[in-house]
Scaffold this active site. Structure first.
Site, PDB file in Angstrom:
ATOM      1  N   LYS A 180       0.854  -1.185   0.000  1.00 47.83           N
ATOM      2  CA  LYS A 180       0.000   0.000   0.000  1.00 47.83           C
ATOM      3  C   LYS A 180       0.889   1.234   0.000  1.00 47.83           C
ATOM      4  O   LYS A 180       1.418   1.643   1.027  1.00 47.83           O
ATOM      5  CB  LYS A 180      -0.928   0.063   1.209  1.00 47.83           C
ATOM      6  CG  LYS A 180      -1.965   1.203   1.077  1.00 47.83           C
ATOM      7  CD  LYS A 180      -2.436   1.749   2.405  1.00 47.83           C
ATOM      8  CE  LYS A 180      -1.583   2.875   2.938  1.00 47.83           C
ATOM      9  NZ  LYS A 180      -1.613   4.123   2.117  1.00 47.83           N
ATOM     10  N   GLU A 255       9.372   2.240  10.855  1.00 50.60           N
ATOM     11  CA  GLU A 255      10.386   3.280  10.656  1.00 50.60           C
ATOM     12  C   GLU A 255       9.617   4.580  10.670  1.00 50.60           C
ATOM     13  O   GLU A 255       8.913   4.913   9.710  1.00 50.60           O
ATOM     14  CB  GLU A 255      11.140   3.044   9.337  1.00 50.60           C
ATOM     15  CG  GLU A 255      12.438   3.827   9.236  1.00 50.60           C
ATOM     16  CD  GLU A 255      12.247   5.140   8.534  1.00 50.60           C
ATOM     17  OE1 GLU A 255      12.136   6.169   9.251  1.00 50.60           O
ATOM     18  OE2 GLU A 255      12.215   5.161   7.306  1.00 50.60           O
ATOM     19  N   CYS A 289      12.785  11.588   7.393  1.00 46.42           N
ATOM     20  CA  CYS A 289      12.633  11.326   8.818  1.00 46.42           C
ATOM     21  C   CYS A 289      13.963  11.413   9.564  1.00 46.42           C
ATOM     22  O   CYS A 289      13.991  11.666  10.764  1.00 46.42           O
ATOM     23  CB  CYS A 289      11.978   9.972   9.031  1.00 46.42           C
ATOM     24  SG  CYS A 289      12.653   8.677   7.982  1.00 46.42           S
ATOM     25  N   GLU A 389       8.831  17.190  15.011  1.00 42.96           N
ATOM     26  CA  GLU A 389       9.291  16.970  13.643  1.00 42.96           C
ATOM     27  C   GLU A 389       8.540  17.919  12.714  1.00 42.96           C
ATOM     28  O   GLU A 389       7.319  17.840  12.583  1.00 42.96           O
ATOM     29  CB  GLU A 389       9.057  15.518  13.239  1.00 42.96           C
ATOM     30  CG  GLU A 389       9.629  15.175  11.885  1.00 42.96           C
ATOM     31  CD  GLU A 389       9.491  13.699  11.555  1.00 42.96           C
ATOM     32  OE1 GLU A 389      10.415  13.140  10.945  1.00 42.96           O
ATOM     33  OE2 GLU A 389       8.462  13.106  11.914  1.00 42.96           O
TER      34      GLU A 389
END
Length: 484
Positions: A180, A255, A289, A389
């Site tokens: 996906k 992750e 990330c 973040e």
């Protein structure tokens, strides 16, 4: 050369899923839109899957697993070789696709996004070739066997790269797959599925279902016939997937987010350490990330570091992603553009000192999700811009007085994905690296190593990708006593 959309339309694939070796119609009628971030225009529509599509794809993968898991490593390696060659042949088409759907500067897509993605296929093939699936321990055989049907959820920021980082080792291990991709950058997955089909992988080994998190992602996470789920995405999404997967006790690899530190030691070559640090933080427009967006610097050298950082940011060329002169295109989507603007405002309101950049579109552009590369200095580690973040080109410069304080600041985060340390004294740099709670640490900007395991501590997730550790994620361990 045809555009990606022309290519997909000619082959009849934009509105189909790839299930059990066939391009099939979706079971529902819901659709999503691909928006060109440079123009903010809808350039394509695509179907969003549902539970019926998930069931069909998982069933196909389950049927295929019985035979695919028994294939020889040599057979799987040969198919991975073929896949690598087909992706290389599609390199320009894939680069154009990434530029269209997520705004990657075409030069960056050609030089980095596409070739690094293809490298994951080669690495998986090489790991497979050298791997011993049966090891002797006394009279016991310790075997590694494919875990089963794997659901793989990939993000929008490195779309092709994350597909190959997950699919390649899973195929090498002998697993079957339901992929996906992100609904915000779905087109490159269609091109990848074409390469899988042409390479000759057996029906059902690889299946592609487009969709969003609630419609497809959660269905895969909770599906009783899925043995493992691997997700790259936000920490929020990773938590939701883990919760959905818990009822069936399947393996979960995550992750997730990051707020990576870059510790500049007092003896570092400042011109190199700071300029490359800005480049690393703003790579892919900070939409990574592991981007080192917290530069932790000696307070005594702050003014010199600020001057170098401003010069480095001035070298960035924001503009049309299809222009050869552009180094950085637009942010990938509206939601992320708005998030970055909000966080720049937060930094200003918190009292951080704005060195360059700031709110608004870059270069007074009126259309497109173009963000100004932004650097704040005199940032305190308690500020939101130092803790949350941002996922954009926003760098925080945080001063320290002692090495102990620098290490404390580096670890003052809920994340632990990547980190950097710069310094001439390698003993000191290694010592700092050993004390940072992070899954990967880079010393003095080394070359990328596709065999180096990648993954996080703390809320950056669990499990590892790349190299042998990446394939081990898709293998179960069995002991057969009395084997020898």
């Amino acid at each position: 050369m045809m555009t990606p959309l022309e290519h997909l339309s000619r082959n009849g694939h934009p509105d189909k899923f790839f299930i059990d070796g066939q391009w099939v119609e979706p079971s529902g009628t819901a659709t999503g839109a691909v928006v060109n971030p440079a123009t903010e225009e809808v350039v394509s529509q695509f179907p969003l899957g549902n539970g019926e599509d998930v069931d069909a794809a998982v069933a196909a993968a389950r049927r295929a697993f019985a035979t695919w898991s028994r294939t020889t490593p040599e057979d799987r390696a040969g198919l991975l070789d073929r896949l690598q060659a087909l992706l290389e042949a599609r390199g320009e088409l894939l680069a154009q696709c990434l530029s269209l759907e997520m705004g990657a500067a075409i030069g960056y897509a050609r030089s980095t996004q596409v070739p690094l993605a293809i490298t994951h296929v080669k690495v998986a093939r090489d790991v497979l070739t050298d791997f011993r699936f049966v090891k002797q321990r006394g009279q016991t055989a310790v075997t590694h066997e494919p875990i089963g049907v794997c659901a793989l959820i990939t993000p929008w920021n490195w779309p092709l790269y994350q597909i190959t980082a997950k699919v390649s080792p899973a195929l090498a291990a002998g697993c079957t797959i339901v992929l996906k991709p992100s609904e915000l950058s779905p087109l490159d997955a269609l091109l990848f599925a074409e390469a899988i089909e042409e390479a000759g992988f057996p029906a059902g080994v690889f299946n592609l279902v487009q969709g969003d998190g609630p419609g497809v992602g959660m269905g895969l996470a909770s599906h009783p016939d899925v043995d493992m789920i691997s997700i790259t995405g936000s920490t929020r999404a990773g938590i939701a997937v883990a919760q959905a997967a818990a009822t069936t006790v399947k393996r979960v690899a995550q992750e997730l987010g990051g707020k990576s530190p870059n510790v500049i030691l007092p003896d570092a070559d400042l011109d190199r350490a700071v300029s490359l640090g800005v480049a690393a933080a703003f790579r892919n427009l900070g939409q990574s990330c592991s981007a080192p967006t917290r530069m932790i610097v000696p307070r005594a050298l702050l003014s010199e570091i600020e001057a170098i950082a401003k010069r480095a940011a001035a070298q960035i060329v924001i503009g049309d992603p299809l222009s050869e002169a552009t180094t950085h295109g637009p942010i990938a989507n509206r939601a992320q553009f708005d998030r970055i603007q909000t966080m720049i405002g937060v930094g200003i309101s918190e009292g951080a000192r704005l060195l360059t950049g700031g709110p608004g579109r870059a270069h007074d552009l009126n259309v497109g999700f173009y963000v100004k590369p932004t650097i704040f200095s005199d940032v305190h580690t308690s500020m939101r811009i130092a803790q949350e973040e941002v996922f954009g080109p926003v760098l925080c410069i945080i001063p320290y007085d002692t090495i102990e304080e620098a290490i404390t600041i580096a670890n003052d985060t809920v994340y632990g994905l990547g980190a950097h340390v710069q310094g001439k004294d390698m003993g000191a740099a290694r010592d700092v690296a050993s004390r940072i709670r992070s899954g990967q640490v880079h010393l003095n900007y080394p070359a990328w190593d596709p065999h180096a395991p990648f993954g996080g501590f703390k809320q950056s997730g669990n499990g590892r990708e790349y190299g042998i550790e990446g394939m081990l994620e898709y293998l179960e361990v069995k002991s057969i006593l009395g084997y020898f």
